[in-house]
Scaffold this motif. Structure first.
Motif, PDB file in Angstrom:
ATOM      1  N   ASN A  49       0.809  -1.220   0.000  1.00  0.00           N
ATOM      2  CA  ASN A  49       0.000   0.000   0.000  1.00  0.00           C
ATOM      3  C   ASN A  49       0.840   1.266   0.000  1.00  0.00           C
ATOM      4  OD1 ASN A  49      -2.578  -1.432   2.175  1.00  0.00           O
ATOM      5  ND2 ASN A  49      -2.141  -1.755   0.024  1.00  0.00           N
ATOM      6  N   LYS A  50       2.092   1.183   0.447  1.00  0.00           N
ATOM      7  CA  LYS A  50       2.935   2.364   0.539  1.00  0.00           C
ATOM      8  C   LYS A  50       3.648   2.685  -0.766  1.00  0.00           C
ATOM      9  CE  LYS A  50       3.873   1.493   5.449  1.00  0.00           C
ATOM     10  NZ  LYS A  50       4.917   1.270   6.465  1.00  0.00           N
ATOM     11  N   VAL A  51       3.937   1.701  -1.563  1.00  0.00           N
ATOM     12  CA  VAL A  51       4.770   1.924  -2.746  1.00  0.00           C
ATOM     13  C   VAL A  51       4.002   1.825  -4.059  1.00  0.00           C
ATOM     14  CG1 VAL A  51       6.808   1.115  -1.517  1.00  0.00           C
ATOM     15  CG2 VAL A  51       5.450  -0.503  -2.849  1.00  0.00           C
ATOM     16  N   CYS A  52       2.812   1.257  -4.041  1.00  0.00           N
ATOM     17  CA  CYS A  52       2.081   1.031  -5.294  1.00  0.00           C
ATOM     18  C   CYS A  52       1.446   2.323  -5.780  1.00  0.00           C
ATOM     19  CB  CYS A  52       1.023  -0.050  -5.094  1.00  0.00           C
ATOM     20  SG  CYS A  52       0.149  -0.472  -6.626  1.00  0.00           S
ATOM     21  N   ASP A  53       1.627   2.629  -7.089  1.00  0.00           N
ATOM     22  CA  ASP A  53       1.050   3.828  -7.677  1.00  0.00           C
ATOM     23  C   ASP A  53      -0.458   3.694  -7.886  1.00  0.00           C
ATOM     24  OD1 ASP A  53       3.592   4.852  -7.727  1.00  0.00           O
ATOM     25  OD2 ASP A  53       3.970   4.219  -9.807  1.00  0.00           O
ATOM     26  N   SER A  54      -0.958   2.482  -7.963  1.00  0.00           N
ATOM     27  CA  SER A  54      -2.383   2.252  -8.217  1.00  0.00           C
ATOM     28  C   SER A  54      -3.191   2.032  -6.942  1.00  0.00           C
ATOM     29  CB  SER A  54      -2.553   1.034  -9.134  1.00  0.00           C
ATOM     30  OG  SER A  54      -1.808   1.181 -10.325  1.00  0.00           O
ATOM     31  N   PHE A  55      -2.599   2.366  -5.807  1.00  0.00           N
ATOM     32  CA  PHE A  55      -3.286   2.104  -4.536  1.00  0.00           C
ATOM     33  C   PHE A  55      -4.515   3.002  -4.371  1.00  0.00           C
ATOM     34  CE2 PHE A  55      -3.824   3.404  -0.079  1.00  0.00           C
ATOM     35  CZ  PHE A  55      -4.264   2.188   0.451  1.00  0.00           C
ATOM     36  N   GLU A  56      -5.641   2.413  -4.017  1.00  0.00           N
ATOM     37  CA  GLU A  56      -6.875   3.134  -3.681  1.00  0.00           C
ATOM     38  C   GLU A  56      -7.431   2.517  -2.405  1.00  0.00           C
ATOM     39  OE1 GLU A  56      -9.775   3.502  -6.733  1.00  0.00           O
ATOM     40  OE2 GLU A  56      -8.283   3.802  -8.323  1.00  0.00           O
ATOM     41  N   LEU A  57      -7.664   3.345  -1.416  1.00  0.00           N
ATOM     42  CA  LEU A  57      -8.134   2.866  -0.126  1.00  0.00           C
ATOM     43  C   LEU A  57      -9.582   2.384  -0.231  1.00  0.00           C
ATOM     44  CD1 LEU A  57      -7.598   2.540   2.943  1.00  0.00           C
ATOM     45  CD2 LEU A  57      -8.506   4.868   3.227  1.00  0.00           C
ATOM     46  N   GLU A  58      -9.820   1.208   0.275  1.00  0.00           N
ATOM     47  CA  GLU A  58     -11.177   0.672   0.294  1.00  0.00           C
ATOM     48  C   GLU A  58     -11.946   1.288   1.466  1.00  0.00           C
ATOM     49  OE1 GLU A  58     -13.506  -3.645   0.406  1.00  0.00           O
ATOM     50  OE2 GLU A  58     -11.411  -3.482   1.011  1.00  0.00           O
ATOM     51  N   GLN A  59     -13.121   1.796   1.187  1.00  0.00           N
ATOM     52  CA  GLN A  59     -13.945   2.419   2.206  1.00  0.00           C
ATOM     53  C   GLN A  59     -15.305   1.752   2.259  1.00  0.00           C
ATOM     54  OE1 GLN A  59     -14.139   6.614   1.478  1.00  0.00           O
ATOM     55  NE2 GLN A  59     -12.028   6.976   2.122  1.00  0.00           N
ATOM     56  N   CYS A  60     -15.870   1.739   3.447  1.00  0.00           N
ATOM     57  CA  CYS A  60     -17.183   1.127   3.648  1.00  0.00           C
ATOM     58  C   CYS A  60     -18.273   2.153   3.393  1.00  0.00           C
ATOM     59  CB  CYS A  60     -17.288   0.578   5.064  1.00  0.00           C
ATOM     60  SG  CYS A  60     -18.867  -0.212   5.425  1.00  0.00           S
ATOM     61  N   ARG A  61     -19.370   1.699   2.853  1.00  0.00           N
ATOM     62  CA  ARG A  61     -20.485   2.611   2.579  1.00  0.00           C
ATOM     63  C   ARG A  61     -21.080   3.173   3.867  1.00  0.00           C
ATOM     64  NH1 ARG A  61     -25.781   2.801   2.600  1.00  0.00           N
ATOM     65  NH2 ARG A  61     -26.898   3.942   0.973  1.00  0.00           N
ATOM     66  N   ARG A  62     -20.975   2.432   4.966  1.00  0.00           N
ATOM     67  CA  ARG A  62     -21.497   2.936   6.235  1.00  0.00           C
ATOM     68  C   ARG A  62     -20.704   4.130   6.746  1.00  0.00           C
ATOM     69  NH1 ARG A  62     -24.891  -0.424   9.136  1.00  0.00           N
ATOM     70  NH2 ARG A  62     -24.250   0.683  11.035  1.00  0.00           N
ATOM     71  N   ILE A  63     -19.469   4.293   6.278  1.00  0.00           N
ATOM     72  CA  ILE A  63     -18.649   5.412   6.726  1.00  0.00           C
ATOM     73  C   ILE A  63     -18.854   6.634   5.848  1.00  0.00           C
ATOM     74  CG2 ILE A  63     -16.292   6.157   7.206  1.00  0.00           C
ATOM     75  CD1 ILE A  63     -17.381   3.985   9.076  1.00  0.00           C
ATOM     76  N   THR A  64     -18.964   6.437   4.543  1.00  0.00           N
ATOM     77  CA  THR A  64     -19.110   7.565   3.620  1.00  0.00           C
ATOM     78  C   THR A  64     -20.541   8.090   3.577  1.00  0.00           C
ATOM     79  OG1 THR A  64     -19.459   5.988   1.802  1.00  0.00           O
ATOM     80  CG2 THR A  64     -17.209   6.756   2.192  1.00  0.00           C
ATOM     81  N   LYS A  65     -21.507   7.266   3.907  1.00  0.00           N
ATOM     82  CA  LYS A  65     -22.904   7.686   3.927  1.00  0.00           C
ATOM     83  C   LYS A  65     -23.497   7.308   5.279  1.00  0.00           C
ATOM     84  CE  LYS A  65     -23.502   7.221  -1.086  1.00  0.00           C
ATOM     85  NZ  LYS A  65     -24.300   6.622  -2.181  1.00  0.00           N
TER      86      LYS A  65
END
Length: 438
Positions: free
Chosen positions: A98-114
């Motif tokens: 997760n620290k070195v990859c250029d394509s890293f995207e953090l997975e988020q839960c729908r309960r947190i964003t909404k």
């Protein structure tokens, strides 16, 4: 908040936040919570979102403790760090992926964003949840965050450095010319501040002007703060000076009460009473300036006068200040038998003129016992002696008569003997400290 929703339209309390936490744990919606608390759903939503706490220390699941990329299931990338030439390990299994990859995207839960914005009420166990960013709503923590935010919102100065420099460019030269803050604000309304605000800015040191630059402020002594006033504000309900004026029609049918404190070195004080109709003065020495000591004097006076009804005839209404020694009015108003014997009312803060009669008679008492006197060696016999001399001094308001004679005509000999007062001729009156010299 919607005007159509009933309720007090005040801030949420700890009890409200506890209900929100319980409802979130039961997976209730914001609308259902708002309906119960008589609030708008947006109020509950903002409350949960602002005061949620992060639990990101609980990172990942048991099988996936470090990789939180949304592409980790289909990713086949290798050697993303480019540190090893020969590395055939898939990067998704590496702890630094997760620290070195250029394509890293953090997975988020729908309960947190909404809604509901927190993990409360989630069916998935925590140790099996792969999401790294977790939030919880805790009522106690939320109430603490709210309290801190409420205090900090009222702290500091809501001006930028540029605005402060603009004010200082006007204020500093005029202060050095000898003008007062009032003169500056009156001639420069474009500053947009009041005189009190300017004084506060100077006192807080946000301007180049200091208190030493003001001509008169350095001469004033710091205002004294009374630490001996009643803290429980509930005792003033129905007992304020306004209530006294509204319920008391006869201007003379009441008694004023106060205490005279000793200088440092003794806990004794003098409990004093003043009868405006006859200007009679009565005092009793207290070993301690406490509500219990005042109650003991009331009970002793009732015993001397006969019963609670006789006490009520002499002390129908008592007006006093807000000293801590008078902080238990219920015990003073009620006799040991449970009979109402008087009514206690309190003057407004810093308004000694509302019981000016007893304040004036204190000046005569201070002629005998000056300020700075330590009451350690005083006895009740000494106080009774002072009272007799004060009551035997002729008064202009009584057309040359004395308070003792006027009270004797009104109350009779039985009351005067019960109060242990005696008559002195005017030539015997001594109002100097040598009265108590032995």
């Amino acid at each position: 908040m919607s005007n159509l929703i009933p309720g007090n339209h005040k801030h949420l309390t700890l009890v409200d936040r506890s209900y929100i936490e319980e409802s979130l744990n039961d997976a209730k919606s914001f609308r259902a919570i708002a309906k119960y608390l008589c609030k708008d759903p947006s109020t509950i939503s903002d409350e949960v979102f602002k005061n949620r706490i992060s639990n990101s220390w609980n990172r990942g699941s048991f099988n996936n403790p470090y990789n939180f990329c949304i592409h980790r299931f289909r990713c086949r990338k290798t050697n993303a760090c480019k540190k090893l030439i020969l590395c055939d390990t898939v990067c998704r299994s590496c702890h630094i992926c997760n620290k070195v990859c250029d394509s890293f995207e953090l997975e988020q839960c729908r309960r947190i964003t909404k809604a509901p914005f927190v993990c409360n009420g989630c069916d998935k166990p925590r140790n099996k949840c792969p999401i790294s960013l977790k939030y919880d709503y805790n009522a106690i923590a939320a109430h603490r965050m709210y309290s801190e935010r409420l205090v900090s919102a009222r702290a500091g100065i809501c001006l930028s450095k540029k605005e402060l420099h603009a004010i200082d460019a006007v204020v500093k030269p005029l202060i050095m010319q000898g003008q007062s803050p009032y003169m500056i604000i009156a001639s420069h309304p474009e500053l947009g501040i009041s005189v009190g605000t300017l004084y506060n800015y100077i006192n807080q040191g946000v301007l180049l002007t200091r208190n030493i630059d003001l001509k008169r402020k350095v001469k004033f002594k710091p205002r004294k703060v009374h630490q001996t006033q009643i803290k429980n504000r509930a005792v003033f309900i129905g007992r304020t000076y306004k209530d006294f004026k509204e319920s008391h029609s006869d201007e003379m049918d009441f008694v004023e009460m106060d205490t005279v404190k000793s200088a440092k070195g003794s806990e004794k004080c003098i409990l004093t009473f003043y009868f405006p109709e006859t200007e009679l003065f009565y005092a009793h020495l207290l070993d301690r300036c406490t509500p219990g000591a005042v109650k003991a004097v009331f009970n002793k006076l009732q015993e001397r006068l006969g019963d609670a009804y006789d006490f009520a005839c002499l002390f129908p209404v008592i007006l006093t200040d807000r000293g801590v020694e008078f902080g238990d009015p219920d015990s003073l108003e009620t006799s040991p038998e449970g009979i109402c014997r008087t009514s206690i009312y309190y003057c407004d803060p810093m308004r000694s003129n509302q019981k000016g009669g007893i304040e004036n008679v204190h000046t005569m008492l201070r002629m005998i016992i000056p300020k700075g006197t330590v009451f350690t060696n005083l006895t009740q016999w000494d106080i009774r002696k002072c009272v007799d001399h004060v009551n035997s001094a002729p008064r202009k308001a009584l057309h040359g008569s004395t308070p003792y004679l006027e009270a004797y005509k009104l109350y009779g000999s039985e009351i005067m003997n019960a109060l242990q007062l005696r008559y002195l001729t005017p030539d015997q009156v001594v109002l100097t400290p040598k009265l108590l010299k032995r």
